[in-house]
Design an enzyme around this catalytic site. Structure first.
Site, PDB file in Angstrom:
ATOM      1  N   LYS A  60      13.824  -5.288   0.024  1.00 22.73           N
ATOM      2  CA  LYS A  60      14.020  -4.288   1.089  1.00 22.73           C
ATOM      3  C   LYS A  60      15.005  -4.827   2.127  1.00 22.73           C
ATOM      4  O   LYS A  60      15.850  -4.083   2.641  1.00 22.73           O
ATOM      5  CB  LYS A  60      12.683  -3.939   1.756  1.00 22.73           C
ATOM      6  N   THR A  97      10.903  -1.301   6.033  1.00 22.28           N
ATOM      7  CA  THR A  97       9.573  -1.831   6.333  1.00 22.28           C
ATOM      8  C   THR A  97       9.629  -2.958   7.358  1.00 22.28           C
ATOM      9  O   THR A  97      10.659  -3.630   7.503  1.00 22.28           O
ATOM     10  CB  THR A  97       8.951  -2.363   5.017  1.00 22.28           C
TER      11      THR A  97
HETATM   12  P1  NAD Z   1       5.483   4.709  -3.226  1.00 21.77           P
HETATM   13  O1  NAD Z   1       5.478   3.553  -4.141  1.00 21.77           O
HETATM   14  O2  NAD Z   1       4.218   5.459  -3.008  1.00 21.77           O
HETATM   15  O3  NAD Z   1       6.573   5.784  -3.718  1.00 21.77           O
HETATM   16  C1  NAD Z   1       7.832   5.410  -4.152  1.00 21.77           C
HETATM   17  C2  NAD Z   1       8.454   6.622  -4.859  1.00 21.77           C
HETATM   18  O4  NAD Z   1       9.781   6.246  -5.273  1.00 21.77           O
HETATM   19  C3  NAD Z   1       7.700   7.059  -6.106  1.00 21.77           C
HETATM   20  O5  NAD Z   1       7.581   8.468  -6.124  1.00 21.77           O
HETATM   21  C4  NAD Z   1       8.573   6.579  -7.258  1.00 21.77           C
HETATM   22  O6  NAD Z   1       8.472   7.390  -8.420  1.00 21.77           O
HETATM   23  C5  NAD Z   1       9.954   6.673  -6.626  1.00 21.77           C
HETATM   24  N1  NAD Z   1      10.943   5.770  -7.257  1.00 21.77           N
HETATM   25  C6  NAD Z   1      10.758   4.455  -7.583  1.00 21.77           C
HETATM   26  N2  NAD Z   1      11.883   3.973  -8.141  1.00 21.77           N
HETATM   27  C7  NAD Z   1      12.787   4.981  -8.146  1.00 21.77           C
HETATM   28  C8  NAD Z   1      14.134   5.101  -8.586  1.00 21.77           C
HETATM   29  N3  NAD Z   1      14.787   4.064  -9.141  1.00 21.77           N
HETATM   30  N4  NAD Z   1      14.761   6.290  -8.435  1.00 21.77           N
HETATM   31  C9  NAD Z   1      14.119   7.362  -7.895  1.00 21.77           C
HETATM   32  N5  NAD Z   1      12.838   7.298  -7.478  1.00 21.77           N
HETATM   33  C10 NAD Z   1      12.185   6.127  -7.606  1.00 21.77           C
HETATM   34  O7  NAD Z   1       6.069   4.166  -1.855  1.00 21.77           O
HETATM   35  P2  NAD Z   1       5.713   4.594  -0.352  1.00 21.77           P
HETATM   36  O8  NAD Z   1       4.570   3.807   0.105  1.00 21.77           O
HETATM   37  O9  NAD Z   1       5.706   6.065  -0.281  1.00 21.77           O
HETATM   38  O10 NAD Z   1       7.008   4.019   0.390  1.00 21.77           O
HETATM   39  C11 NAD Z   1       8.181   4.836   0.533  1.00 21.77           C
HETATM   40  C12 NAD Z   1       9.244   4.014   1.247  1.00 21.77           C
HETATM   41  O11 NAD Z   1       8.747   3.604   2.519  1.00 21.77           O
HETATM   42  C13 NAD Z   1       9.612   2.725   0.518  1.00 21.77           C
HETATM   43  O12 NAD Z   1      10.991   2.531   0.658  1.00 21.77           O
HETATM   44  C14 NAD Z   1       8.834   1.638   1.245  1.00 21.77           C
HETATM   45  O13 NAD Z   1       9.514   0.416   1.172  1.00 21.77           O
HETATM   46  C15 NAD Z   1       8.818   2.182   2.652  1.00 21.77           C
HETATM   47  N6  NAD Z   1       7.659   1.791   3.486  1.00 21.77           N
HETATM   48  C16 NAD Z   1       6.387   1.932   3.033  1.00 21.77           C
HETATM   49  C17 NAD Z   1       5.320   1.612   3.881  1.00 21.77           C
HETATM   50  C18 NAD Z   1       3.887   1.767   3.445  1.00 21.77           C
HETATM   51  O14 NAD Z   1       2.983   1.317   4.171  1.00 21.77           O
HETATM   52  N7  NAD Z   1       3.598   2.391   2.316  1.00 21.77           N
HETATM   53  C19 NAD Z   1       5.564   1.133   5.175  1.00 21.77           C
HETATM   54  C20 NAD Z   1       6.903   0.998   5.592  1.00 21.77           C
HETATM   55  C21 NAD Z   1       7.938   1.348   4.746  1.00 21.77           C
HETATM   56  O1  DAU Z   2       4.029  -3.453   6.336  1.00 24.82           O
HETATM   57  C1  DAU Z   2       4.555  -2.380   5.595  1.00 24.82           C
HETATM   58  C2  DAU Z   2       4.201  -2.588   4.138  1.00 24.82           C
HETATM   59  O2  DAU Z   2       2.811  -2.335   4.003  1.00 24.82           O
HETATM   60  C3  DAU Z   2       5.002  -1.696   3.194  1.00 24.82           C
HETATM   61  O3  DAU Z   2       6.358  -2.032   3.278  1.00 24.82           O
HETATM   62  C4  DAU Z   2       4.512  -1.864   1.748  1.00 24.82           C
HETATM   63  O4  DAU Z   2       5.188  -0.956   0.908  1.00 24.82           O
HETATM   64  C5  DAU Z   2       3.034  -1.571   1.715  1.00 24.82           C
HETATM   65  O5  DAU Z   2       2.539  -1.791   0.408  1.00 24.82           O
HETATM   66  C6  DAU Z   2       2.271  -2.458   2.711  1.00 24.82           C
HETATM   67  O6  DAU Z   2       2.278  -3.841   2.307  1.00 24.82           O
HETATM   68  P1  DAU Z   2       0.963  -4.767   2.469  1.00 24.82           P
HETATM   69  O7  DAU Z   2       1.087  -5.887   1.537  1.00 24.82           O
HETATM   70  O8  DAU Z   2       0.686  -5.050   3.888  1.00 24.82           O
HETATM   71  O9  DAU Z   2      -0.134  -3.670   1.982  1.00 24.82           O
HETATM   72  P2  DAU Z   2      -1.371  -3.769   0.973  1.00 24.82           P
HETATM   73  O10 DAU Z   2      -2.098  -2.478   1.102  1.00 24.82           O
HETATM   74  O11 DAU Z   2      -0.992  -4.236  -0.376  1.00 24.82           O
HETATM   75  O12 DAU Z   2      -2.272  -4.893   1.662  1.00 24.82           O
HETATM   76  C7  DAU Z   2      -2.703  -4.790   2.989  1.00 24.82           C
HETATM   77  C8  DAU Z   2      -3.495  -6.045   3.324  1.00 24.82           C
HETATM   78  O13 DAU Z   2      -4.719  -6.026   2.569  1.00 24.82           O
HETATM   79  C9  DAU Z   2      -2.779  -7.333   2.964  1.00 24.82           C
HETATM   80  O14 DAU Z   2      -3.110  -8.328   3.922  1.00 24.82           O
HETATM   81  C10 DAU Z   2      -3.381  -7.712   1.612  1.00 24.82           C
HETATM   82  C11 DAU Z   2      -4.794  -7.184   1.713  1.00 24.82           C
HETATM   83  N1  DAU Z   2      -5.439  -6.737   0.453  1.00 24.82           N
HETATM   84  C12 DAU Z   2      -4.765  -5.830  -0.306  1.00 24.82           C
HETATM   85  C13 DAU Z   2      -5.309  -5.368  -1.491  1.00 24.82           C
HETATM   86  C14 DAU Z   2      -4.557  -4.381  -2.362  1.00 24.82           C
HETATM   87  C15 DAU Z   2      -6.708  -7.183   0.104  1.00 24.82           C
HETATM   88  O15 DAU Z   2      -7.320  -7.980   0.835  1.00 24.82           O
HETATM   89  N2  DAU Z   2      -7.251  -6.724  -1.060  1.00 24.82           N
HETATM   90  C16 DAU Z   2      -6.604  -5.841  -1.888  1.00 24.82           C
HETATM   91  O16 DAU Z   2      -7.161  -5.476  -2.958  1.00 24.82           O
END
Ligand code: NAD
Ligand code: DAU
Length: 357
Positions: A165, A135
């Site tokens: 991370k 991330t």
């Molecule tokens: P998510 O929380 O939606 O999914 C995570 C998945 O990992 C789930 O299916 C969960 O069951 C599984 N998991 C958790 N712990 C585990 C374990 N110990 N063993 C096996 N499986 C396990 O997350 P996401 O948003 O899909 O993110 C996926 C990856 O991408 C993460 O590594 C996150 O840090 C990274 N990432 C996410 C974002 C974002 O915006 N969502 C952005 C950049 C990077």
């Molecule tokens: O930047 C990449 C990351 O983005 C990933 O690594 C993380 O897994 C992913 O969860 C995300 O993190 P953020 O903290 O940026 O995402 P989130 O959706 O939780 O929040 C986005 C923005 O919105 C942040 O500034 C907090 C704000 N927020 C979030 C929630 C859930 C609100 O204002 N209200 C809310 O209820």
């Protein structure tokens, strides 16, 4: 070695999109190892029911025996590690799961991968890849006029999630540097799109707005995130796996910096159009400012020039097209939301939001 890849966390948001995308675009089998925490959902993969190219295994990346068995049995040519605890707010309330999965889990996965890789033939060894999905949050927070994060920006994680991370990224780097394991790390900005668990900003707001519930904005709503449609992230990962340099890191981002208030405006405008009969129009009227997230990072922005110039990747969706698709998807899949937001998640919502108003 077969044309098989092992994907971890493939029942989560990005992982499930990646698995669906891989099966649609690529060849070979996907072994999908996922613990099925509250964030993992097999419903997201139901289009693959009966597809012999998808083998689902419920398990923990920290379970070394299971990982060893899977590697020995399926002999994958690559591992793509999505498995993680991913929600910043949860990491603030309870960091332990983040340490267990993101740090210790990645360590055990790396150890088992190293053992497997060392026993491969020379040509298999050089073809193998361990792709670690990370991330932009590891780089910390930017001021309003700071340049965007590059691959050489020093790490400065601020939340327990970001720190865990960052630690995993360091382990991956060390396994390449010390043991020669052919690793690649990607650091991506905020994703949005189908199958995202509705605790994250965009799906939470769509779900609440559609139901006429308040839209909780942390602090003043001016925090900036750099948004990327999940399909564009999946394509970037496929390209990195195919042609990325061993031991390299690639920043991935949409060049779409938005304040949270701007995100809400775009999303509410899309809802106003797609749900013209809604009694809650204009949906922006549901906005409610709540207590800020502790240690809330002000701004993230990704400089994606490396992946753009080296691999020719560029996002296909604009924020407007991506949000419209996303809102449409959630409106058409309210049953998915209902199924994933039962029980444990409801208890979490009560705990997280009861002290914010
Ligand atoms: P998510 O929380 O939606 O999914 C995570 C998945 O990992 C789930 O299916 C969960 O069951 C599984 N998991 C958790 N712990 C585990 C374990 N110990 N063993 C096996 N499986 C396990 O997350 P996401 O948003 O899909 O993110 C996926 C990856 O991408 C993460 O590594 C996150 O840090 C990274 N990432 C996410 C974002 C974002 O915006 N969502 C952005 C950049 C990077
Ligand atoms: O930047 C990449 C990351 O983005 C990933 O690594 C993380 O897994 C992913 O969860 C995300 O993190 P953020 O903290 O940026 O995402 P989130 O959706 O939780 O929040 C986005 C923005 O919105 C942040 O500034 C907090 C704000 N927020 C979030 C929630 C859930 C609100 O204002 N209200 C809310 O209820």
């Amino acid at each position: 070695m077969r044309n098989t890849i092992l994907v971890t966390g493939g029942a989560g948001f990005i992982g499930s999109n990646f698995v669906l995308d891989w099966i649609a675009h690529g060849e070979g089998t996907v072994i999908n190892l996922d613990k099925l925490t509250y964030a993992g959902n097999l419903d997201s993969l139901r289009n693959l029911n009966g597809n012999s190219r998808h083998v689902f295994v419920r398990g923990d990346i920290g379970n070394r025996d299971l990982t060893r068995q899977l590697l020995t049995k399926h002999r994958p040519r690559a591992i793509v590690n999505f498995a993680a605890e991913s929600h910043v707010d949860r990491s603030i309330h309870g960091p332990e799961d983040f340490i267990n999965t993101n740090i210790n889990g990645t360590f055990y996965l790396l150890e088992e991968t190293r053992g497997y890789w060392q026993d491969l033939t020379e040509s298999e060894k050089s073809a193998f890849r361990f792709l670690h999905v990370s991330t932009d949050e590891v780089y910390g927070s930017l001021g309003p006029s700071d340049p965007a994060f590059t691959e050489t920006t020093p790490y400065a994680p601020n939340s327990p999630y970001a720190a865990s991370k960052g630690a995993s990224d360091h382990l991956v780097r060390a396994y390449h540097h010390t043991y020669g394991l052919p690793t690649i790390t990607t650091n991506c900005s905020n994703n949005y799109g189908p199958y995202q668990f509705p605790e994250k900003l965009i799906p939470l707001m769509i779900m609440n707005a559609a139901a006429g519930k308040p839209l909780p904005i942390y602090g003043d709503g001016s925090n900036v995130r750099d948004w990327l449609y999940v399909g564009d992230h999946c394509e970037a990962i496929r390209m990195v796996l195919d042609r990325g340099g061993i031991g390299e890191t690639y920043n991935i981002g949409g060049r779409t910096e938005k304040t949270n208030l701007e995100v809400l405006d775009t999303l509410c405008a899309a809802l106003d159009v797609l749900k013209p009969e809604s009694p809650f129009k204009p949906h922006t009227s549901l906005r409610e400012f709540v207590k800020d997230r502790p240690g809330h990072d002000r701004r993230y922005a990704i400089d994606a020039r490396k992946i753009e110039s080296e691999l020719g990747w560029a996002p296909k969706e604009t924020f407007e097209t991506g949000i419209r698709k996303t809102v449409q998807w959630y409106l058409e899949n309210m049953d998915w939301i209902e199924r994933v937001t039962s029980g444990e998640h409801q208890r979490w919502i009560v705990k997280n939001y009861s002290d914010r108003r």
